[in-house]
Design a protein around this motif. Structure first.
Motif, PDB file in Angstrom:
ATOM      1  N   ARG A 112      55.279  76.498  16.431  1.00  0.00           N
ATOM      2  CA  ARG A 112      55.250  75.894  17.768  1.00  0.00           C
ATOM      3  C   ARG A 112      55.138  76.955  18.861  1.00  0.00           C
ATOM      4  NH1 ARG A 112      59.894  72.549  15.709  1.00  0.00           N
ATOM      5  NH2 ARG A 112      58.924  70.645  14.924  1.00  0.00           N
ATOM      6  N   ILE A 113      55.882  78.037  18.715  1.00  0.00           N
ATOM      7  CA  ILE A 113      55.837  79.132  19.695  1.00  0.00           C
ATOM      8  C   ILE A 113      54.450  79.760  19.721  1.00  0.00           C
ATOM      9  CG2 ILE A 113      56.689  81.455  20.195  1.00  0.00           C
ATOM     10  CD1 ILE A 113      59.444  80.457  19.085  1.00  0.00           C
ATOM     11  N   PHE A 114      53.926  80.097  18.539  1.00  0.00           N
ATOM     12  CA  PHE A 114      52.614  80.742  18.473  1.00  0.00           C
ATOM     13  C   PHE A 114      51.510  79.832  18.995  1.00  0.00           C
ATOM     14  CE2 PHE A 114      54.330  83.501  14.839  1.00  0.00           C
ATOM     15  CZ  PHE A 114      54.571  84.578  15.667  1.00  0.00           C
ATOM     16  N   SER A 115      51.518  78.554  18.617  1.00  0.00           N
ATOM     17  CA  SER A 115      50.453  77.660  19.074  1.00  0.00           C
ATOM     18  C   SER A 115      50.528  77.437  20.585  1.00  0.00           C
ATOM     19  CB  SER A 115      50.479  76.330  18.312  1.00  0.00           C
ATOM     20  OG  SER A 115      51.676  75.650  18.526  1.00  0.00           O
ATOM     21  N   ARG A 116      51.737  77.338  21.137  1.00  0.00           N
ATOM     22  CA  ARG A 116      51.887  77.209  22.594  1.00  0.00           C
ATOM     23  C   ARG A 116      51.354  78.468  23.294  1.00  0.00           C
ATOM     24  NH1 ARG A 116      57.391  77.626  23.487  1.00  0.00           N
ATOM     25  NH2 ARG A 116      56.972  79.796  23.917  1.00  0.00           N
ATOM     26  N   ASP A 117      51.687  79.643  22.775  1.00  0.00           N
ATOM     27  CA  ASP A 117      51.185  80.902  23.348  1.00  0.00           C
ATOM     28  C   ASP A 117      49.664  80.983  23.275  1.00  0.00           C
ATOM     29  OD1 ASP A 117      53.755  81.694  23.923  1.00  0.00           O
ATOM     30  OD2 ASP A 117      53.845  83.242  22.363  1.00  0.00           O
ATOM     31  N   MET A 118      49.092  80.549  22.152  1.00  0.00           N
ATOM     32  CA  MET A 118      47.636  80.597  22.015  1.00  0.00           C
ATOM     33  C   MET A 118      46.969  79.703  23.054  1.00  0.00           C
ATOM     34  SD  MET A 118      46.903  80.838  17.922  1.00  0.00           S
ATOM     35  CE  MET A 118      48.097  79.650  17.382  1.00  0.00           C
ATOM     36  N   LEU A 135      44.177  75.886  10.151  1.00  0.00           N
ATOM     37  CA  LEU A 135      43.901  75.537  11.538  1.00  0.00           C
ATOM     38  C   LEU A 135      43.298  76.770  12.207  1.00  0.00           C
ATOM     39  CD1 LEU A 135      47.326  73.836  12.265  1.00  0.00           C
ATOM     40  CD2 LEU A 135      45.180  72.712  11.652  1.00  0.00           C
ATOM     41  N   ARG A 136      42.101  76.641  12.761  1.00  0.00           N
ATOM     42  CA  ARG A 136      41.419  77.768  13.396  1.00  0.00           C
ATOM     43  C   ARG A 136      41.506  77.646  14.907  1.00  0.00           C
ATOM     44  NH1 ARG A 136      36.318  80.408  11.026  1.00  0.00           N
ATOM     45  NH2 ARG A 136      38.030  81.421   9.967  1.00  0.00           N
ATOM     46  N   PHE A 137      41.937  78.736  15.542  1.00  0.00           N
ATOM     47  CA  PHE A 137      42.017  78.818  16.998  1.00  0.00           C
ATOM     48  C   PHE A 137      41.053  79.897  17.465  1.00  0.00           C
ATOM     49  CE2 PHE A 137      46.010  77.024  15.663  1.00  0.00           C
ATOM     50  CZ  PHE A 137      46.345  76.120  16.652  1.00  0.00           C
ATOM     51  N   GLN A 138      40.225  79.556  18.449  1.00  0.00           N
ATOM     52  CA  GLN A 138      39.272  80.508  19.015  1.00  0.00           C
ATOM     53  C   GLN A 138      39.273  80.404  20.528  1.00  0.00           C
ATOM     54  OE1 GLN A 138      35.806  79.375  16.346  1.00  0.00           O
ATOM     55  NE2 GLN A 138      35.405  81.546  16.691  1.00  0.00           N
ATOM     56  N   ARG A 139      38.807  81.478  21.144  1.00  0.00           N
ATOM     57  CA  ARG A 139      38.639  81.505  22.593  1.00  0.00           C
ATOM     58  C   ARG A 139      37.241  82.029  22.872  1.00  0.00           C
ATOM     59  NH1 ARG A 139      41.970  85.154  26.979  1.00  0.00           N
ATOM     60  NH2 ARG A 139      40.568  84.691  28.696  1.00  0.00           N
ATOM     61  N   MET A 140      36.536  81.347  23.737  1.00  0.00           N
ATOM     62  CA  MET A 140      35.182  81.767  24.092  1.00  0.00           C
ATOM     63  C   MET A 140      35.214  83.180  24.684  1.00  0.00           C
ATOM     64  SD  MET A 140      33.177  79.368  23.167  1.00  0.00           S
ATOM     65  CE  MET A 140      31.683  79.893  23.960  1.00  0.00           C
ATOM     66  N   GLY A 141      34.305  84.022  24.233  1.00  0.00           N
ATOM     67  CA  GLY A 141      34.191  85.375  24.762  1.00  0.00           C
ATOM     68  C   GLY A 141      35.131  86.388  24.128  1.00  0.00           C
ATOM     69  N   ILE A 142      35.982  85.951  23.221  1.00  0.00           N
ATOM     70  CA  ILE A 142      36.919  86.848  22.537  1.00  0.00           C
ATOM     71  C   ILE A 142      36.569  86.856  21.055  1.00  0.00           C
ATOM     72  CG2 ILE A 142      39.352  87.302  21.986  1.00  0.00           C
ATOM     73  CD1 ILE A 142      38.822  87.609  24.931  1.00  0.00           C
ATOM     74  N   SER A 143      36.463  88.045  20.470  1.00  0.00           N
ATOM     75  CA  SER A 143      36.050  88.143  19.078  1.00  0.00           C
ATOM     76  C   SER A 143      37.205  88.011  18.086  1.00  0.00           C
ATOM     77  CB  SER A 143      35.325  89.474  18.836  1.00  0.00           C
ATOM     78  OG  SER A 143      36.207  90.549  19.075  1.00  0.00           O
ATOM     79  N   VAL A 144      38.457  88.001  18.565  1.00  0.00           N
ATOM     80  CA  VAL A 144      39.597  87.838  17.659  1.00  0.00           C
ATOM     81  C   VAL A 144      39.839  86.346  17.433  1.00  0.00           C
ATOM     82  CG1 VAL A 144      42.065  88.253  17.315  1.00  0.00           C
ATOM     83  CG2 VAL A 144      40.668  89.993  18.424  1.00  0.00           C
ATOM     84  N   VAL A 145      39.823  85.964  16.170  1.00  0.00           N
ATOM     85  CA  VAL A 145      40.046  84.583  15.759  1.00  0.00           C
ATOM     86  C   VAL A 145      41.433  84.511  15.129  1.00  0.00           C
ATOM     87  CG1 VAL A 145      39.255  82.761  14.184  1.00  0.00           C
ATOM     88  CG2 VAL A 145      37.600  84.189  15.379  1.00  0.00           C
TER      89      VAL A 145
END
Length: 162
Positions: A112-118, A135-145
């Motif tokens: 919960r902490i990590f997903s909220r921070d992401m 579960l995959r989390f990505q951010r546009m423009g950032i290469s760290v997945v």
């Protein structure tokens, strides 16, 4: 008095490591500008690996309230199965200096902490999953997945470059 009761019962506070620190660490790793004791500032103890892996291995192991898993089979199981939790605050790290960073934890509170921070840092859960339990989390423009693998008995948060 309350914190003493929690410690006496074996309920230790969760390690306060932030996703932003992990992302910065992963980015610095690429540039080779990280101190070898990065995780010790959070209270993690380095775990010696000479008996598990070859001398050319680039991984480092760190742990907080973890012990060895007596059922671990290095020929059939991934390295993150090496650890066994001691309490709900248990957390371990497998840090490949040339690649992935894995955070292993057993308490859903860490998830919960990590997903909220992401989400606060603009990472979004992707609709297409690499596997049913990932579960995959990505951010546009950032290469760290960031992948979070959910097992029945543990979670594995994996940071890596695409």
């Amino acid at each position: 008095m309350f914190p003493l009761c929690l410690t006496a019962q074996g309920n230790f506070p969760l390690v306060q490591i932030q996703i932003s620190d992990l992302l910065q660490y992963q980015a610095q790793k690429i540039k080779r500008t990280i101190p070898s004791s990065f995780f010790s500032k959070y209270g993690f103890q380095q775990i010696r690996t000479e008996l598990l892996v070859g001398s050319t291995d680039t991984r480092q192991l760190w742990g907080w309230h973890v012990g060895p898993n007596p059922n671990f089979n290095s020929l059939q199981q991934p390295l993150y199965r090496l650890f066994e939790k001691k309490d709900d605050s248990s957390i371990a790290i497998v840090d490949d200096k040339d690649g992935h960073l894995q955070i292993i934890f057993w308490d859903k509170a860490y998830y919960r902490i990590f997903s909220r921070d992401m989400q606060q840092y603009g990472y979004q859960l992707q609709a297409k999953k690499p596997a049913n339990n990932i579960l995959r989390f990505q951010r546009m423009g950032i290469s760290v997945v960031i992948d979070i693998t959910v097992w029945a008995d543990m979670y594995v948060l994996d940071l890596f470059q695409l």
